[in-house]
Enzyme design. Structure first.
Site, PDB file in Angstrom:
ATOM      1  N   GLY A  11      33.682   3.533  -9.357  1.00  0.00           N
ATOM      2  CA  GLY A  11      33.872   4.507  -8.290  1.00  0.00           C
ATOM      3  C   GLY A  11      34.163   3.812  -6.984  1.00  0.00           C
ATOM      4  N   CYS A  12      34.001   4.515  -5.897  1.00  0.00           N
ATOM      5  CA  CYS A  12      34.384   3.951  -4.612  1.00  0.00           C
ATOM      6  C   CYS A  12      33.168   3.697  -3.751  1.00  0.00           C
ATOM      7  CB  CYS A  12      35.353   4.885  -3.909  1.00  0.00           C
ATOM      8  SG  CYS A  12      36.869   5.071  -4.850  1.00  0.00           S
ATOM      9  N   ILE A  13      33.391   2.973  -2.664  1.00  0.00           N
ATOM     10  CA  ILE A  13      32.284   2.536  -1.828  1.00  0.00           C
ATOM     11  C   ILE A  13      32.348   3.265  -0.486  1.00  0.00           C
ATOM     12  CG2 ILE A  13      31.281   0.574  -0.649  1.00  0.00           C
ATOM     13  CD1 ILE A  13      32.915  -0.996  -3.015  1.00  0.00           C
ATOM     14  N   THR A  56      26.518   5.090  -2.118  1.00  0.00           N
ATOM     15  CA  THR A  56      26.937   4.326  -3.295  1.00  0.00           C
ATOM     16  C   THR A  56      26.026   3.152  -3.612  1.00  0.00           C
ATOM     17  OG1 THR A  56      28.379   3.129  -1.776  1.00  0.00           O
ATOM     18  CG2 THR A  56      29.391   4.827  -3.133  1.00  0.00           C
TER      19      THR A  56
END
Lengths: 105, 415
Positions: free
Chosen positions: A103-105, B198
């Site tokens: 996924g992305c940060i 995240t």
């Protein structure tokens, strides 16, 4: 790490069921992983996404996100959710035998 | 022969890269910066506009006025880049040939790619704070809001400044408390991620903070439709989140000309780039700085700032025919407003996630913990932005390589 047995072959997976080594994956394992995840039959559309996931992983080192799948797999996001309910990117990655998409940060 | 450097984009990355290159190379090169308008927006200020804490007119300055003398500035839309011919075509018909191209055109908001997001209810029940018009309109909407469900939604990653939507929640908690109507407002944060953030350690702190401030967290929600008149977000998986007021961060993509330039960008219009050298994979004489790059960092001004040193050094080395320096470590540094005059600070890179401790050393600002000092740091940063960061000077305490001195680094585990 846990071991799962698909198509009679033991493979190393994470707690969430993602392959650690995509080379351990074979096409005849996919239907069994899918059944574990609640998908009874893999159609041609499923396979289109699965093979696309593996190609993207081979090229980029990580599986695509849902949004990227919608752009590049030839299957719309709406249909992706019908094929792989709840979380298409994660579920398709699991069935395609690639690690969990970062996924992305 | 004098080398020609064309810099596409006159925002944070383009400005500081052009200024550093002018300083390093002087009259050895001709530097031309291109952007479509003359409005350099201080983007970190957008978050404060809806709460009346920043005035829109204070956030915008002239683009060319931030460039050092000797740099040429052109106002024009970019039609496309021709990598083979090594030239940029502008929409006014002008062609700019380059020896080195610096892509610094950032990210573009794509609200039209989400069903309903630009439809009925937009600017009424559905808002954003990711552009100046949106943030200004949201200030009015918030001031008229007297109670109900306020939903903050990130449609999908990547977005600029991934902590900003969380900061919006924290500031909204403070704002409605100040107005004496916090009890009448339900705050809900809806994210496509499986946690508040995240990175695991920071995600735990941030979800703790959301809970403490009574902000409901809805995770793994992929927004398929924003129904402004019906007041609901509809997920692709069929889940619905009702709202009275929605603050939506739209999908992001790269600049439109990237899509029109064969071989330059990826499926989202970001430019594939080596994450350590900042050289594009499209062509060796194309370098990328800031949000335009498809590298695994946050899209944030701090990243762009830290990239400045590496990109300038590598353009110089490329022109001299020398090997590039693979020194960019993914350093990211974000102040996170937590409301009531406090802020947290997180600092991380490609290999180290945000950790508790102090920055940049044991006696510095507290990391991962709300403090008044960090809030002051965030406010002071606007001055550094215009006077130190854009001119391409080094900001005290903000080094390109991530410091480890004050961090509680994990003890290596035995394998």
């Amino acid at each position: 790490m846990p071991t799962a047995v698909y198509a009679g072959t033991p493979v190393t997976v994470t707690e969430e069921g993602f392959y650690l080594d995509p080379d351990q994956w074979r096409e005849d394992m996919a239907p069994e992983i899918a059944r574990d995840a609640g998908i009874d039959v893999l159609t041609d559309r499923h396979w289109q996404v699965i093979m696309h996931m593996r190609k993207e992983f081979a090229g980029k080192g990580t599986g695509p996100t849902v949004r990227a799948l919608g752009r590049t797999s030839g299957v719309s996001i709406k249909e992706l959710y019908l094929l792989f309910p709840k979380g298409p990117a994660k579920l398709a990655a699991r069935i395609a035998g690639i690690p969990k998409p970062r996924g992305c940060i | 022969m004098t080398n020609r450097i064309v810099v596409l984009g006159g925002g944070t990355g383009g400005t500081l890269a052009a200024n550093r290159l002018r300083r390093d190379l002087g009259d050895e090169v001709v530097i031309t910066v291109v952007d479509q308008d003359d409005d350099h927006l201080y983007q970190p200020g957008l978050l404060f506009v809806p709460f009346g804490l920043s005035r829109p007119q204070d956030l915008v300055r002239s683009r060319p006025a931030q460039l050092h003398d000797g740099i040429t500035y052109r106002t024009a839309d970019i039609e496309r880049v021709d990598l083979g011919a090594e030239q940029v075509l502008l929409s006014d018909g002008v062609t700019l040939a380059y020896d080195v191209l610096v892509v610094a055109t950032g990210a573009r908001l794509l609200p039209e790619e989400t069903e309903g997001l630009t439809g009925p209810g937009a600017r009424e029940t559905v808002h954003t704070f990711y552009d100046l018009d949106g943030a200004t309109a949201l200030e009015g909407a918030l001031s008229r809001f007297t109670g109900g469900r306020l939903v903050v939604n990130v449609v999908d990653m990547p977005i600029k400044c991934p902590v900003a939507p969380l900061e919006f929640c924290f500031l909204a908690d403070w704002y409605f408390t100040e107005r004496g109507i916090r009890e009448q407002v339900e705050l809900i944060y809806v994210t496509p991620l499986d946690a508040a953030f995240t990175k695991p350690v920071a995600a735990r702190t941030l979800s703790g903070l959301l809970a403490e401030k009574h902000v409901e967290l809805v995770t793994e929600f992929n927004t398929g439709e924003v129904d402004g008149t019906g007041g609901r977000l509809v997920g692709y998986d069929g889940r619905e989140v009702p709202f009275d007021l929605a603050v939506v961060v739209p999908l992001h993509g790269g600049a439109a000309y990237v899509d029109r330039s064969p071989g330059l960008g990826d499926e989202f219009g970001f430019v594939p780039t080596d994450k350590h050298t900042l050289q594009s994979t499209a062509a060796p004489n194309v370098f990328v700085i800031g949000d335009a790059a498809a590298i695994p960092t946050s899209k944030a001004g701090s990243v762009t700032h830290f990239e400045g040193e590496t990109i300038a050094r590598n353009v110089v080395r490329f022109l001299a025919g020398e090997a590039l320096d693979a020194s960019f470590d993914g350093h990211t540094n974000c102040f996170i407003e937590s409301g009531f005059g406090k802020a947290m600070l997180i600092d991380f890179n490609y290999d180290t996630e945000p950790l508790p401790g102090h920055y940049p050393s044991g006696v510095g600002l507290p990391l991962l913990s709300p403090s008044r000092l960090n809030h002051l740091g965030k406010l002071m940063f606007a001055w550094f932005y215009w006077h130190s960061l854009l001119p391409g000077r080094d900001v005290p305490g903000l080094t390109a390589a991530m410091p480890t001195a004050g961090k509680h680094m994990p003890v290596p585990t035995r394998s």
